[in-house]
Write an enzyme that holds these catalytic residues in place. Structure first.
Site, mmCIF file in Angstrom:
data_model
loop_
_atom_site.group_PDB
_atom_site.id
_atom_site.type_symbol
_atom_site.label_atom_id
_atom_site.label_comp_id
_atom_site.label_asym_id
_atom_site.label_seq_id
_atom_site.Cartn_x
_atom_site.Cartn_y
_atom_site.Cartn_z
ATOM 1 N N SER A 126 -6.700 0.900 9.160
ATOM 2 C CA SER A 126 -7.851 0.340 9.876
ATOM 3 C C SER A 126 -8.803 1.434 10.334
ATOM 4 O O SER A 126 -9.973 1.168 10.585
ATOM 5 C CB SER A 126 -7.389 -0.390 11.137
ATOM 6 O OG SER A 126 -6.537 -1.429 10.813
ATOM 7 N N HIS A 154 -8.763 -2.910 2.883
ATOM 8 C CA HIS A 154 -8.547 -3.290 4.281
ATOM 9 C C HIS A 154 -8.513 -4.813 4.401
ATOM 10 O O HIS A 154 -9.550 -5.473 4.367
ATOM 11 C CB HIS A 154 -9.660 -2.686 5.159
ATOM 12 C CG HIS A 154 -9.435 -2.876 6.627
ATOM 13 N ND1 HIS A 154 -10.426 -3.274 7.489
ATOM 14 C CD2 HIS A 154 -8.315 -2.742 7.383
ATOM 15 C CE1 HIS A 154 -9.933 -3.368 8.713
ATOM 16 N NE2 HIS A 154 -8.661 -3.049 8.674
ATOM 17 N N GLU A 200 -12.089 -5.580 2.755
ATOM 18 C CA GLU A 200 -13.063 -4.499 2.615
ATOM 19 C C GLU A 200 -12.496 -3.513 1.606
ATOM 20 O O GLU A 200 -11.359 -3.046 1.765
ATOM 21 C CB GLU A 200 -13.282 -3.790 3.962
ATOM 22 C CG GLU A 200 -13.986 -4.650 4.991
ATOM 23 C CD GLU A 200 -14.164 -3.939 6.339
ATOM 24 O OE1 GLU A 200 -15.264 -4.005 6.895
ATOM 25 O OE2 GLU A 200 -13.204 -3.324 6.839
ATOM 26 N N ASN A 222 -15.105 -3.753 11.778
ATOM 27 C CA ASN A 222 -14.717 -3.214 13.086
ATOM 28 C C ASN A 222 -15.806 -2.344 13.703
ATOM 29 O O ASN A 222 -15.897 -2.228 14.926
ATOM 30 C CB ASN A 222 -13.399 -2.449 12.984
ATOM 31 C CG ASN A 222 -12.238 -3.406 12.765
ATOM 32 O OD1 ASN A 222 -12.316 -4.579 13.122
ATOM 33 N ND2 ASN A 222 -11.173 -2.934 12.160
HETATM 34 P P1 NAD Z 1 3.580 -3.023 11.748
HETATM 35 O O1 NAD Z 1 3.998 -2.128 12.857
HETATM 36 O O2 NAD Z 1 3.712 -4.492 11.896
HETATM 37 O O3 NAD Z 1 4.370 -2.609 10.401
HETATM 38 C C1 NAD Z 1 4.477 -1.284 9.957
HETATM 39 C C2 NAD Z 1 5.715 -1.187 9.074
HETATM 40 O O4 NAD Z 1 5.713 0.111 8.443
HETATM 41 C C3 NAD Z 1 7.029 -1.293 9.841
HETATM 42 O O5 NAD Z 1 7.835 -2.312 9.276
HETATM 43 C C4 NAD Z 1 7.665 0.082 9.671
HETATM 44 O O6 NAD Z 1 9.089 0.061 9.610
HETATM 45 C C5 NAD Z 1 7.062 0.497 8.329
HETATM 46 N N1 NAD Z 1 7.183 1.936 8.044
HETATM 47 C C6 NAD Z 1 7.116 2.975 8.900
HETATM 48 N N2 NAD Z 1 7.325 4.128 8.234
HETATM 49 C C7 NAD Z 1 7.533 3.807 6.924
HETATM 50 C C8 NAD Z 1 7.829 4.560 5.749
HETATM 51 N N3 NAD Z 1 7.948 5.886 5.774
HETATM 52 N N4 NAD Z 1 7.986 3.895 4.579
HETATM 53 C C9 NAD Z 1 7.888 2.554 4.541
HETATM 54 N N5 NAD Z 1 7.616 1.790 5.612
HETATM 55 C C10 NAD Z 1 7.451 2.400 6.798
HETATM 56 O O7 NAD Z 1 2.071 -2.597 11.438
HETATM 57 P P2 NAD Z 1 0.911 -3.525 10.810
HETATM 58 O O8 NAD Z 1 0.213 -4.230 11.903
HETATM 59 O O9 NAD Z 1 1.472 -4.270 9.651
HETATM 60 O O10 NAD Z 1 -0.099 -2.407 10.285
HETATM 61 C C11 NAD Z 1 0.116 -1.723 9.068
HETATM 62 C C12 NAD Z 1 -1.182 -1.060 8.637
HETATM 63 O O11 NAD Z 1 -2.195 -2.057 8.474
HETATM 64 C C13 NAD Z 1 -1.750 -0.051 9.642
HETATM 65 O O12 NAD Z 1 -2.350 0.993 8.926
HETATM 66 C C14 NAD Z 1 -2.803 -0.852 10.381
HETATM 67 O O13 NAD Z 1 -3.843 -0.056 10.914
HETATM 68 C C15 NAD Z 1 -3.335 -1.738 9.268
HETATM 69 N N6 NAD Z 1 -3.967 -2.995 9.693
HETATM 70 C C16 NAD Z 1 -3.422 -3.760 10.679
HETATM 71 C C17 NAD Z 1 -4.027 -4.976 11.030
HETATM 72 C C18 NAD Z 1 -3.423 -5.870 12.087
HETATM 73 O O14 NAD Z 1 -4.141 -6.740 12.607
HETATM 74 N N7 NAD Z 1 -2.144 -5.728 12.420
HETATM 75 C C19 NAD Z 1 -5.191 -5.386 10.375
HETATM 76 C C20 NAD Z 1 -5.710 -4.589 9.339
HETATM 77 C C21 NAD Z 1 -5.092 -3.395 9.000
#
Ligand code: NAD
Length: 282
Positions: free
Chosen positions: A119, A140, A152, A190
């Site tokens: 993000s 994204h 995006e 954003n």
């Molecule tokens: P989350 O915390 O729900 O999930 C992250 C996952 O990554 C976890 O299951 C964790 O165990 C795993 N992880 C950590 N290290 C790892 C590794 N070395 N190998 C494999 N897996 C690993 O986070 P999320 O909300 O799903 O966000 C993930 C990404 O998406 C981030 O970059 C975030 O900025 C982006 N994002 C989030 C949202 C949102 O609303 N949550 C929206 C758009 C983008």
């Protein structure tokens, strides 16, 4: 290049959503995470999400079963070798993402596209850690992935036109509407949304209107489905604050100064819904 096999790294909120959406669209999916517990949680999230779609008659049971059968999970990055595209959707930490991307480049096919769902981290900077950054791009997605229509597509300085075209085609196949974005802090949505939320805190702090009135104003006067302050409580006030601080630093423009009230609420631990209180009490 036709994309038939997709690997997603991270089985959290976004990774499990991406896996679900891709499997429903007919792609073979590999979901990778560090522990079997995380993978189990991701599978149960997407299984219940598919179940709700079946209950609402938005998906038939046979399509759900076929989608589930197309998803495999693993803690082993060697499984990336079969993928036409790898989408990194792990925790938002730059050092972790750099390590994951380097490992991905070693394991994935040389012609596979590597994408990140970050993000806030620069796609150009992330791409720079790869030996071949021309195949690296930002994808994204928005939360919840299966329901939100936008993606995006962010081109870093080094991203090739071929990678951008392939990913755009994939987004359409996944049933999403892609918009083309050049790498810049906050990308498009954003960049506009978070300063608007920040402005709502200034309006509140100056006593121009109450929180309820500000939210009603933007819902009824601008046709937003949710008011900016209620949205801040959903996103997390700490997340909004850190995004503003990144814009202030990266653009060096004082128009991105975080509202002191937002900072004060975060300091008090009033982070929004997740802590039971933000602007509103839950
Ligand atoms: P989350 O915390 O729900 O999930 C992250 C996952 O990554 C976890 O299951 C964790 O165990 C795993 N992880 C950590 N290290 C790892 C590794 N070395 N190998 C494999 N897996 C690993 O986070 P999320 O909300 O799903 O966000 C993930 C990404 O998406 C981030 O970059 C975030 O900025 C982006 N994002 C989030 C949202 C949102 O609303 N949550 C929206 C758009 C983008």
């Amino acid at each position: 290049m036709a994309i038939e096999t997709l690997a997603v790294i991270g089985a959290g909120t976004m990774g499990s959503g991406i896996a679900q959406m891709a499997a429903v669209a007919g792609l073979n999916v590999t979901m990778i995470d560090v522990t079997d517990t995380a993978l189990g949680k991701g599978m149960s999230t997407l299984t219940s999400s598919l179940g709700r779609l079946v209950d609402k008659q938005k998906l038939d049971a046979a399509t759900r079963d076929a989608a589930l059968a197309r998803i495999e999970t693993s803690t082993d990055y060697q499984h990336l070798a079969a993928a036409d595209i790898v989408i990194e959707a792990a925790t938002e930490k730059i050092d972790l993402k750099i390590q994951i991307l380097k490992q991905t480049e070693l394991m994935a096919r040389p012609d596979a596209i590597i994408a990140s769902n970050t993000s806030s981290i620069s796609i150009t900077s992330l791409g720079a850690v790869l030996a071949d950054s021309s195949r690296f791009i930002g994808m994204h997605f928005f939360n919840p992935v299966p329901l939100m229509p936008l993606v995006e597509i962010i081109r870093g300085l080094q991203t090739s036109a071929a990678a951008a075209d392939a990913v755009r085609e994939l987004a359409v196949r996944l049933g999403k509407t892609p918009i083309a974005v050049t790498n810049s802090p906050g990308f498009v949505v954003n960049r506009i949304l978070v300063p608007m939320i920040n402005e709502a805190f200034f309006v509140l702090a100056e006593g121009v209107a109450t929180a309820e009135e500000i939210d009603a104003g933007m819902k009824l006067g601008a046709n937003h489905p949710i008011g900016p302050l209620a949205l801040a409580d959903m996103v997390g006030l700490d997340v909004c604050l850190s995004v503003m601080d990144v814009y202030l630093k990266d653009f060096g423009d004082s128009k991105y100064r975080a509202c002191p009230l937002l900072r004060e609420l975060v300091a008090a631990g009033r982070l929004g819904r997740k802590t039971g209180q933000g602007v509103y009490k839950y």
